[in-house]
Design a protein around this motif. Sequence first.
Motif, PDB file in Angstrom:
ATOM      1  N   PRO A   1       0.801  -1.228   0.000  1.00  0.00           N
ATOM      2  CA  PRO A   1       0.000   0.000   0.000  1.00  0.00           C
ATOM      3  C   PRO A   1       0.833   1.277   0.000  1.00  0.00           C
ATOM      4  N   ARG A   2       2.066   1.201   0.445  1.00  0.00           N
ATOM      5  CA  ARG A   2       2.939   2.388   0.445  1.00  0.00           C
ATOM      6  C   ARG A   2       3.743   2.519  -0.847  1.00  0.00           C
ATOM      7  N   GLY A   3       3.547   1.597  -1.779  1.00  0.00           N
ATOM      8  CA  GLY A   3       4.223   1.710  -3.068  1.00  0.00           C
ATOM      9  C   GLY A   3       5.492   0.887  -3.152  1.00  0.00           C
ATOM     10  N   HIS A   4       6.467   1.420  -3.852  1.00  0.00           N
ATOM     11  CA  HIS A   4       7.713   0.717  -4.155  1.00  0.00           C
ATOM     12  C   HIS A   4       8.678   0.854  -2.976  1.00  0.00           C
ATOM     13  N   THR A   5       8.318   0.186  -1.886  1.00  0.00           N
ATOM     14  CA  THR A   5       9.054   0.262  -0.623  1.00  0.00           C
ATOM     15  C   THR A   5      10.336  -0.562  -0.678  1.00  0.00           C
ATOM     16  N   GLN A   6      11.087  -0.519   0.416  1.00  0.00           N
ATOM     17  CA  GLN A   6      12.308  -1.327   0.487  1.00  0.00           C
ATOM     18  C   GLN A   6      11.983  -2.819   0.446  1.00  0.00           C
ATOM     19  N   TRP A   7      10.885  -3.245   1.128  1.00  0.00           N
ATOM     20  CA  TRP A   7      10.575  -4.682   1.086  1.00  0.00           C
ATOM     21  C   TRP A   7      10.189  -5.120  -0.327  1.00  0.00           C
ATOM     22  N   VAL A   8       9.536  -4.236  -1.069  1.00  0.00           N
ATOM     23  CA  VAL A   8       9.188  -4.540  -2.463  1.00  0.00           C
ATOM     24  C   VAL A   8      10.461  -4.705  -3.288  1.00  0.00           C
ATOM     25  N   ARG A   9      11.388  -3.786  -3.144  1.00  0.00           N
ATOM     26  CA  ARG A   9      12.640  -3.850  -3.909  1.00  0.00           C
ATOM     27  C   ARG A   9      13.438  -5.089  -3.537  1.00  0.00           C
ATOM     28  N   ASN A  10      13.453  -5.421  -2.244  1.00  0.00           N
ATOM     29  CA  ASN A  10      14.161  -6.624  -1.804  1.00  0.00           C
ATOM     30  C   ASN A  10      13.499  -7.894  -2.338  1.00  0.00           C
ATOM     31  N   LEU A  11      12.169  -7.928  -2.320  1.00  0.00           N
ATOM     32  CA  LEU A  11      11.458  -9.111  -2.810  1.00  0.00           C
ATOM     33  C   LEU A  11      11.649  -9.280  -4.314  1.00  0.00           C
ATOM     34  N   ARG A  12      11.679  -8.191  -5.044  1.00  0.00           N
ATOM     35  CA  ARG A  12      11.952  -8.268  -6.484  1.00  0.00           C
ATOM     36  C   ARG A  12      13.321  -8.893  -6.723  1.00  0.00           C
ATOM     37  N   ALA A  13      14.298  -8.465  -5.941  1.00  0.00           N
ATOM     38  CA  ALA A  13      15.666  -8.960  -6.127  1.00  0.00           C
ATOM     39  C   ALA A  13      15.804 -10.413  -5.677  1.00  0.00           C
ATOM     40  N   ALA A  14      15.190 -10.756  -4.545  1.00  0.00           N
ATOM     41  CA  ALA A  14      15.342 -12.106  -3.986  1.00  0.00           C
ATOM     42  C   ALA A  14      14.427 -13.122  -4.664  1.00  0.00           C
ATOM     43  N   GLY A  15      13.216 -12.693  -5.022  1.00  0.00           N
ATOM     44  CA  GLY A  15      12.252 -13.604  -5.639  1.00  0.00           C
ATOM     45  C   GLY A  15      11.615 -14.580  -4.669  1.00  0.00           C
ATOM     46  N   ALA A  16      11.980 -14.469  -3.399  1.00  0.00           N
ATOM     47  CA  ALA A  16      11.461 -15.392  -2.384  1.00  0.00           C
ATOM     48  C   ALA A  16      11.593 -14.744  -1.013  1.00  0.00           C
ATOM     49  N   GLY A  17      10.867 -15.323  -0.069  1.00  0.00           N
ATOM     50  CA  GLY A  17      10.945 -14.811   1.295  1.00  0.00           C
ATOM     51  C   GLY A  17      10.281 -15.769   2.252  1.00  0.00           C
TER      52      GLY A  17
ATOM     53  N   LEU B   1       7.128 -15.972   5.434  1.00  0.00           N
ATOM     54  CA  LEU B   1       6.046 -15.396   6.217  1.00  0.00           C
ATOM     55  C   LEU B   1       6.147 -16.040   7.587  1.00  0.00           C
ATOM     56  N   ARG B   2       6.224 -15.208   8.617  1.00  0.00           N
ATOM     57  CA  ARG B   2       6.431 -15.714   9.968  1.00  0.00           C
ATOM     58  C   ARG B   2       5.265 -15.349  10.870  1.00  0.00           C
ATOM     59  N   LEU B   3       4.926 -16.286  11.733  1.00  0.00           N
ATOM     60  CA  LEU B   3       3.925 -16.063  12.766  1.00  0.00           C
ATOM     61  C   LEU B   3       4.349 -16.907  13.965  1.00  0.00           C
ATOM     62  N   GLY B   4       4.811 -16.231  14.999  1.00  0.00           N
ATOM     63  CA  GLY B   4       5.346 -16.949  16.146  1.00  0.00           C
ATOM     64  C   GLY B   4       6.538 -17.792  15.718  1.00  0.00           C
ATOM     65  N   ARG B   5       6.499 -19.084  16.046  1.00  0.00           N
ATOM     66  CA  ARG B   5       7.591 -19.998  15.686  1.00  0.00           C
ATOM     67  C   ARG B   5       7.403 -20.629  14.315  1.00  0.00           C
ATOM     68  N   LYS B   6       6.277 -20.361  13.681  1.00  0.00           N
ATOM     69  CA  LYS B   6       5.989 -20.942  12.370  1.00  0.00           C
ATOM     70  C   LYS B   6       6.584 -20.064  11.271  1.00  0.00           C
ATOM     71  N   THR B   7       7.275 -20.706  10.350  1.00  0.00           N
ATOM     72  CA  THR B   7       7.870 -20.011   9.210  1.00  0.00           C
ATOM     73  C   THR B   7       7.460 -20.728   7.939  1.00  0.00           C
ATOM     74  N   GLU B   8       6.934 -19.972   7.000  1.00  0.00           N
ATOM     75  CA  GLU B   8       6.537 -20.512   5.707  1.00  0.00           C
ATOM     76  C   GLU B   8       7.370 -19.829   4.630  1.00  0.00           C
ATOM     77  N   THR B   9       8.108 -20.605   3.863  1.00  0.00           N
ATOM     78  CA  THR B   9       8.871 -20.030   2.758  1.00  0.00           C
ATOM     79  C   THR B   9       7.969 -19.933   1.530  1.00  0.00           C
ATOM     80  N   PHE B  10       8.262 -18.984   0.675  1.00  0.00           N
ATOM     81  CA  PHE B  10       7.472 -18.799  -0.547  1.00  0.00           C
ATOM     82  C   PHE B  10       8.341 -18.220  -1.637  1.00  0.00           C
ATOM     83  N   THR B  11       7.879 -18.378  -2.868  1.00  0.00           N
ATOM     84  CA  THR B  11       8.441 -17.645  -3.990  1.00  0.00           C
ATOM     85  C   THR B  11       7.400 -16.613  -4.405  1.00  0.00           C
ATOM     86  N   ALA B  12       7.854 -15.544  -5.018  1.00  0.00           N
ATOM     87  CA  ALA B  12       6.957 -14.448  -5.374  1.00  0.00           C
ATOM     88  C   ALA B  12       7.109 -14.095  -6.844  1.00  0.00           C
ATOM     89  N   THR B  13       5.962 -13.851  -7.461  1.00  0.00           N
ATOM     90  CA  THR B  13       5.923 -13.390  -8.844  1.00  0.00           C
ATOM     91  C   THR B  13       5.144 -12.085  -8.866  1.00  0.00           C
TER      92      THR B  13
END
Length: 148
Positions: free
Chosen positions: A67-83, A85-97
């Motif tokens: 919602p804030r536009g082309h933020t740092q997390w957006v630029r990082n996700l574009r470069a990494a292509g993956a990340g 999602l964390r909630l407590g001790r649970k971690t889910e890896t994903f790829t992003a398009t």
Amino acid sequence: MDNATRYLVPTGIEPIMNKILNLVPKVGISVAGGRLLAVRGRQSGQWRTTLVNVMTAADGQRYLVAPRGHTQWVRNLRAAGAGELRLGRKTETFTATEVADADKVPLLRLYLEKWGWEVGKFFDGVTKDATDDELAAIAPGFPVFRLA
């Protein structure tokens, strides 16, 4: 402001509130579907985190909207292509398009239906009731990623 480079930097008390709100998913609490997004920095390689709303479309596909536009997390996700999602001790890896601007209209509408109460101020008066043309006009300023 050019939609292709639109980035609303947190100001005033927002950076402090963001730090506090980022603690909520760390302790395992999800408010309105919120998760802690973790992405490797495009220059440092260090994990960077921020609170995001994970949106699930009618077809079950999940998305992140910036919602804030082309933020740092957006630029990082574009470069990494993956990340992660964390909630407590649970971690889910994903790829992003990244979703093309032409395909964003129904996704932006759904995002505003679900979280307009929270992020509406970043949309400059555009709401879930906007016309398709109005949403298409702002689409370049709101990056959207499909998660897999």
